[in-house]
Every structure is written in C-alpha cells, then in structure tokens.
Design an enzyme around this catalytic site. Structure first.
Site, PDB file in Angstrom:
ATOM      1  N   HIS A   1      12.915   5.351 -68.459  1.00  0.00           N
ATOM      2  CA  HIS A   1      13.421   4.217 -69.055  1.00  0.00           C
ATOM      3  C   HIS A   1      12.767   3.123 -68.793  1.00  0.00           C
ATOM      4  O   HIS A   1      11.984   2.991 -67.763  1.00  0.00           O
ATOM      5  CB  HIS A   1      15.111   4.036 -68.387  1.00  0.00           C
TER       6      HIS A   1
ATOM      7  N   GLU B   1      13.795   3.381 -77.656  1.00  0.00           N
ATOM      8  CA  GLU B   1      14.687   2.259 -77.105  1.00  0.00           C
ATOM      9  C   GLU B   1      13.606   0.749 -77.165  1.00  0.00           C
ATOM     10  O   GLU B   1      13.107   0.646 -76.401  1.00  0.00           O
ATOM     11  CB  GLU B   1      15.111   2.383 -76.005  1.00  0.00           C
TER      12      GLU B   1
HETATM   13  P1  PGA Z   1      22.441  -1.183 -74.451  1.00  0.00           P
HETATM   14  O1  PGA Z   1      21.454  -0.277 -73.580  1.00  0.00           O
HETATM   15  O2  PGA Z   1      23.048  -0.015 -75.158  1.00  0.00           O
HETATM   16  O3  PGA Z   1      23.291  -1.677 -73.402  1.00  0.00           O
HETATM   17  O4  PGA Z   1      21.433  -2.024 -75.273  1.00  0.00           O
HETATM   18  C1  PGA Z   1      20.754   1.208 -73.880  1.00  0.00           C
HETATM   19  C2  PGA Z   1      19.955   1.707 -72.752  1.00  0.00           C
HETATM   20  O5  PGA Z   1      19.059   0.739 -72.059  1.00  0.00           O
HETATM   21  O6  PGA Z   1      19.787   2.706 -72.509  1.00  0.00           O
END
Ligand code: PGA
Length: 245
Positions: free
Chosen positions: A93, A165
């Site tokens: 992540h 992401e």
């Molecule tokens: P968010 O986070 O939905 O708060 O943007 C997603 C993530 O970091 O997995």
C-alpha cells in the site's frame, strides 16, 4: 466470479471500535451481489475472525511478513494469518511505501511468502500526481509491476490481485478525488496486460481512491474493474452498506 468490495480500515479504529464495526457489518451488510472483505488491524483480527466465522464476510490483513517465521520481532506471519481464516492480504500500500519506506524487493518477498501460505495478495500500485502531470502514469505503473512481480510464479489467475490506487486519489490526500471510471477502466486493461506478460496470468484489478456510495457503481459497472478497495467510506456503516447493495 463476483466482484470484490474490500474494506481497508487502516489504523483508524481502536480495538473496541473495530469489534463494534465488525458486528455492525454482520448485522447490516447484505452479501449477495459482491464478495465483501474487511481488513482490520492485527490486534482485532483474531477476534473478528470469530465474528465473521459463520457469515459470508471474508477477512483480509493489511500486511504480512516477508519471512515465513523466526526471529523477526514485531512481524506477523502470513502462515499465522492463514491459520486464522484470513483469505486476502493487502501488500505494498502506498502508505506503507511512503511512511515505512517499503521498496519493491521487500514487497515482492512479502507477496511470495503470502502465496506460499495460501493467502491471496492484493498488490497496491499507483502513480503520484507528478507522474500523472508528466503523462507518465502507465510507464510508472509498468515499472512498479515489473519490480514487484518479476520471477513470481502463480498457478492460476485467482491467486493474485492488483489494486490500482493513484496516490493523489486516496481520500487522506489534500484535494483528492476519484479517477474518472472510464479512465480507470483503461488503466486496468493496461495493468492486466502487463501482469499477463510478467506472470503469465490474467489477474483481477481493483480500483481504490475516494470511492463512496455515489461513485461506486460507476466503477463496478466497468468491465475491467474487478472490485473496489475502500478506505474512508468503509468506516461509515451507512455508506458501506449502500456500496455493497
Ligand atoms: P480511500 O482509501 O477510500 O479513503 O481513498 C483507499 C485506500 O487507501 O485503500
């Protein structure tokens, strides 16, 4: 195959609040159209595995160690997680890359061990705003994929998941906003093709970054979006319930 809705609780809740949210999920979240997964912190995992035991909600972890077992103070073994009934593990992540300086070699080792343990790794990748502005998003994503996956062997396409992401889209970032769903779909196709070249399998690609109950279906209706990784909106029961409908 059902699309996935994965709740990433990050380090937002203490133990009591985590248990309470897990109980609320069991009472309120209808699991039918999508596969629903919650990823609590390590402290709450064992207890939540009991809460989810006879339900259809699956369990994920937010990280796991690169080593199988041994003298690694503070680490949590993928094998130990598997024995608790954990099915998925989020790896690489951007928050771990940024704050804990995780690099691709470490992430690859974690993926490898998670696979050996029988967990399904969810590898997170995503460009920063600078790469996006320079129109280098795809180049950057391809590089992240190569570095994290090169040499990995996977037996079937269900064993590994990629989460796209974009860092600037994650809700904790200033002025964050979700990617346009059509653009996400295009990038997901690119990611799927790249992964096919690297590991020889066509894996699922999730989208994450400022997903909420208003935009979730715009993503879930895209053919290359295999599901969602959700942070903030997963902490709000009403929001999350609507997303899972
Ligand atoms: P968010 O986070 O939905 O708060 O943007 C997603 C993530 O970091 O997995």
């Amino acid at each position: 195959m059902k699309k996935l809705i994965i709740a990433n609780w990050k380090m937002q809740l203490d133990y009591k609040k985590s248990i309470s949210l897990a109980q609320q999920y069991v009472k309120n979240i209808k699991v039918s159209k999508y596969e629903v997964v919650a990823c609590p912190d390590f402290v709450s995992l064992a207890n939540i595995s009991l809460i989810f035991k006879k339900t259809e909600i699956n369990l994920g972890a937010q990280d796991s160690a690169p080593a199988e077992k041994g003298a690694y103070t503070g680490e949590v073994s993928a094998f130990s997680l598997k024995s608790l009934g954990v099915k998925y593990v989020v790896l690489g992540h951007s928050e771990r890359r940024q704050h804990l300086h995780e690099n691709s070699a470490l992430i690859r080792a974690k993926i490898q061990t998670a696979l050996q343990a029988g967990l399904i790794p969810i590898l997170c990748i995503g460009e920063k705003m600078a790469e996006r502005k320079n129109k280098e998003t795809k180049k950057y994503l391809a590089q992240e994929l190569r570095h994290a996956l090169k040499g990995l062997k996977i037996k079937n396409s269900r064993q590994l998941i990629i989460a796209y992401e974009p860092i600037w889209a994650i809700s904790s970032h200033k002025n964050s906003q979700a990617v346009n769903p059509l653009e996400a779909n295009n990038i997901h196709k690119f990611i799927q093709d790249k992964v096919l070249k690297i590991v020889g399998k066509k894996v699922r690609v999730l989208y994450g970054g400022s997903v909420n109950s208003k935009n979730s279906s715009d993503f879930l209706t895209q053919d290359k979006v295999a599901g969602l990784l959700i942070g903030r909106a997963a902490l709000n029961l009403k929001e999350f319930k609507t997303i899972c409908l």
